[in-house]
Motif scaffolding. Structure first.
Motif, short mmCIF file in Angstrom:
data_model
loop_
_atom_site.label_atom_id
_atom_site.label_comp_id
_atom_site.label_asym_id
_atom_site.label_seq_id
_atom_site.Cartn_x
_atom_site.Cartn_y
_atom_site.Cartn_z
N HIS A 58 0.82 -1.21 0.00
CA HIS A 58 0.00 0.00 0.00
C HIS A 58 0.86 1.27 0.00
CE1 HIS A 58 -3.70 -2.14 0.33
NE2 HIS A 58 -3.47 -2.61 1.52
N PRO A 59 1.77 1.41 -0.95
CA PRO A 59 2.64 2.60 -0.94
C PRO A 59 1.85 3.89 -1.04
CG PRO A 59 2.77 1.45 -3.05
CD PRO A 59 2.03 0.54 -2.12
N GLY A 60 0.68 3.85 -1.69
CA GLY A 60 -0.10 5.06 -1.84
C GLY A 60 -0.76 5.54 -0.56
N MET A 61 -0.77 4.70 0.49
CA MET A 61 -1.39 5.10 1.75
C MET A 61 -0.36 5.28 2.86
SD MET A 61 -4.49 5.88 1.62
CE MET A 61 -4.93 5.87 3.36
N MET A 62 0.90 5.41 2.52
CA MET A 62 1.93 5.66 3.52
C MET A 62 2.02 7.15 3.80
SD MET A 62 3.01 2.85 4.68
CE MET A 62 2.56 1.17 4.23
N LEU A 63 0.97 7.66 4.43
CA LEU A 63 0.90 9.08 4.77
C LEU A 63 1.57 9.32 6.12
CD1 LEU A 63 -2.83 9.60 3.74
CD2 LEU A 63 -0.81 10.27 2.43
N PRO A 64 2.01 10.51 6.39
CA PRO A 64 2.67 10.80 7.68
C PRO A 64 1.74 10.49 8.86
CG PRO A 64 3.03 12.60 6.13
CD PRO A 64 2.02 11.69 5.50
N GLY A 65 2.29 9.78 9.83
CA GLY A 65 1.57 9.55 11.08
C GLY A 65 0.54 8.44 11.07
N MET B 147 -8.93 14.97 -11.81
CA MET B 147 -9.80 15.63 -10.84
C MET B 147 -10.33 14.68 -9.76
SD MET B 147 -12.03 17.98 -13.48
CE MET B 147 -12.81 18.96 -12.18
N ALA B 148 -10.20 13.38 -9.98
CA ALA B 148 -10.72 12.40 -9.02
C ALA B 148 -9.78 11.21 -8.98
CB ALA B 148 -12.12 11.95 -9.42
N PHE B 149 -9.44 10.76 -7.78
CA PHE B 149 -8.57 9.60 -7.65
C PHE B 149 -8.90 8.83 -6.38
CE2 PHE B 149 -6.30 13.20 -5.79
CZ PHE B 149 -5.86 12.72 -4.56
N HIS B 150 -8.53 7.56 -6.38
CA HIS B 150 -8.77 6.68 -5.24
C HIS B 150 -7.69 6.90 -4.18
CE1 HIS B 150 -9.06 2.74 -3.09
NE2 HIS B 150 -10.35 2.90 -3.34
N ASN B 151 -8.06 6.64 -2.92
CA ASN B 151 -7.10 6.88 -1.84
C ASN B 151 -5.85 6.02 -1.94
OD1 ASN B 151 -9.22 4.77 -0.57
ND2 ASN B 151 -7.22 4.45 0.40
N SER B 152 -5.89 4.94 -2.73
CA SER B 152 -4.69 4.11 -2.92
C SER B 152 -3.56 4.87 -3.60
CB SER B 152 -5.04 2.86 -3.73
OG SER B 152 -5.58 3.22 -4.99
N GLU B 153 -3.86 6.03 -4.19
CA GLU B 153 -2.85 6.87 -4.83
C GLU B 153 -2.50 8.10 -3.99
OE1 GLU B 153 -3.54 7.50 -9.20
OE2 GLU B 153 -5.53 6.72 -8.69
N ALA B 154 -3.00 8.17 -2.78
CA ALA B 154 -2.93 9.41 -2.01
C ALA B 154 -1.51 9.91 -1.78
CB ALA B 154 -3.64 9.23 -0.66
N LEU C 40 -11.53 9.46 -3.43
CA LEU C 40 -12.46 8.35 -3.19
C LEU C 40 -11.85 7.34 -2.23
CD1 LEU C 40 -13.22 8.13 -6.96
CD2 LEU C 40 -14.96 8.71 -5.25
N ALA C 41 -12.26 7.42 -0.97
CA ALA C 41 -11.85 6.43 0.02
C ALA C 41 -12.98 5.40 0.13
CB ALA C 41 -11.59 7.10 1.36
N THR C 42 -13.21 4.71 -0.98
CA THR C 42 -14.41 3.88 -1.15
C THR C 42 -14.12 2.38 -1.15
OG1 THR C 42 -14.14 4.34 -3.53
CG2 THR C 42 -15.78 5.62 -2.33
N GLY C 43 -12.97 1.99 -0.64
CA GLY C 43 -12.69 0.58 -0.45
C GLY C 43 -12.19 -0.13 -1.69
#
Length: 446
Positions: A44-51, A172-179, A335-338
């Protein structure tokens, strides 16, 4: 099938196949190789957000629950990195996700059975006749053909996008896996976050760290921003005894249970909720100015349409609290839609031979193998596809070690791992072995 056929070919190297590889590493008699199209391990590299933090105990790692002396445990990782005492002294309530990801990468680098940069393009039965007498599978891996008696598919799920979001441009729209990749470059002043689970909360928290977003709209279908239920009796749902009882139920009952148990697996960590509430409170203390933000929390809302108008998106939202219809105009949507399971393209030739349930998901036996019309000795294990067959624990890390041990025992045809369990604290199933014909809610069981 040739004598040099593998006992198991694993396709995809995420945490679940990694757990299986780590368990099989202690069994030299089993020949196994695991293939991954990526050049190196990544979780899940796209969800390695700080903290961001884990929602699972460190003891629920790849191996410890069934093989505590394994060299691939999280504790062994800490010792190998000389961080054991400092980790204890830090007294984490929840482990940083980045550290757990580093642990997984450490295991992946240490196992010799893993092959990266090796994409499986096709899987077929070694002999094509239905119910063929021969055993096994042929895998096309680049220019190589690999033969194996059994398969383990652990390619993960794909982002689940609402129908209304499909036509929105990816700019303009992306899934949270790319966050992690998209948020630093996001310049939108008005952002909508869709989804009221842990991922949605983490995205909102990350946006609050940014000075770019002047307006944040957090939209969730759930009645409120609700906490993960991690209390002791709820955690009994994440035990082998519960999973075994759950799997024996008719499909209708299983679907009812998984629907009711949403917050046991997909709620927001209490620490995250408290942190967010305090941040929102502190935002109100700031005097209005050029850097002040408007933060609107909209639970109990269902987005029913999205219309692009130039550089903006207008969301039409149904409010479940008062049945009103709202319009929300933003510049970007996250989109944090699972996620959802899709049978991989490399399994296309075998698709018609696989049994599916009412949701068009593969039917899984108790040992996590697909129900299919091929030889019983040639199993196709599928990981992270059994939420509705084995319960809400199946997609979680909680039972990864136990599931891998179940699969290893099935491969060997003997109890390599002792999976005996004490009597459960909670009595789930009735002592009468008869399967109920109707559910508690009066609906016919399927």
């Amino acid at each position: 099938m040739t004598a040099d056929a593998l006992d198991l070919a694993g396709i995809g190297i995420g945490p679940f196949n990694l757990s299986l590889a780590a368990q099989l590493d202690s069994i030299p008699a089993v020949s196994a190789r695991f293939f991954e199209r990526r050049r190196e391990f990544a979780w899940h590299p796209g969800m390695m957000l700080p903290g961001v933090e884990m929602q699972t105990s460190i003891l629920k790692d790849l191996v410890t629950a069934t093989n505590p002396t394994s060299p691939w445990s999280f504790l062994a990782y800490l010792v190998a990195h000389r961080r054991f005492y400092q980790f204890l002294n830090a007294e984490y309530e929840a482990v940083p996700r980045t550290e757990f990801a580093d642990y997984l990468g450490w295991v992946a680098r240490g196992l010799s059975s893993l092959s990266f940069g090796a994409a499986v393009e096709e899987v077929r039965a070694a002999v094509e006749e239905v119910r063929a007498a021969d055993d096994g599978f042929a895998l096309r891996v680049g220019a190589e053909t690999v033969q194996a008696r059994n398969l383990s598919i652990g390619v993960g799920k794909i982002p689940a996008l609402p129908a209304w979001a499909e036509a929105l441009p990816k700019t303009m729209a992306f899934h949270n896996s790319e966050a992690a990749q998209r948020l630093p470059e996001l310049k939108a002043r008005r952002v909508a976050v869709i989804g009221g689970g842990q991922s949605g909360a983490e995205i909102v928290d990350a946006l609050l760290d940014s000075h770019e977003a002047a307006t944040i709209e957090w939209v969730s279908r759930r009645p409120n921003f609700e906490p993960l239920d991690a209390t002791p009796f709820t955690n009994e749902l994440f035990t082998p005894t519960y999973v075994r009882d759950f799997h024996k139920l008719p499909e209708g009952l299983r679907l009812n249970h998984t629907h009711r148990q949403l917050l046991a697996s997909d709620g927001i960590s209490a620490a995250t909720l408290k942190k967010l509430y305090r941040r929102l409170y502190e935002e109100k203390l700031v005097a209005p100015g050029p850097k002040s933000r408007e933060i609107s929390l909209r639970p109990h809302r269902n987005v029913i349409a999205a219309d692009r108008n130039g550089s903006t998106i207008r969301l039409t939202v149904q409010n479940g609290f008062d049945n009103a219809v709202e319009q929300v105009v933003v510049d970007a949507v996250i989109l944090a839609t699972g996620y959802r399971f899709v049978l991989p393209a490399f399994m296309e030739q075998l698709k018609v031979r696989i049994a599916v349930n009412s949701l068009d998901e593969p039917v899984l036996a108790a040992d996590f193998s697909l129900v299919w019309d091929g030889p019983a000795d040639n199993r196709i294990f599928v990981l992270n596809a059994g939420r509705h067959s084995h319960g809400i624990a199946e997609p979680q890390l909680s039972l990864a070690a136990w599931r891998s041990a179940v699969i290893a025992n099935a491969l060997l045809g003997r109890e390599q791992f002792d999976l005996g369990q004490p009597l459960p604290i909670v009595r789930w199933a009735s002592e009468d072995s008869a399967i109920p014909q109707s559910s508690f809610f009066g609906e016919a069981a399927e």
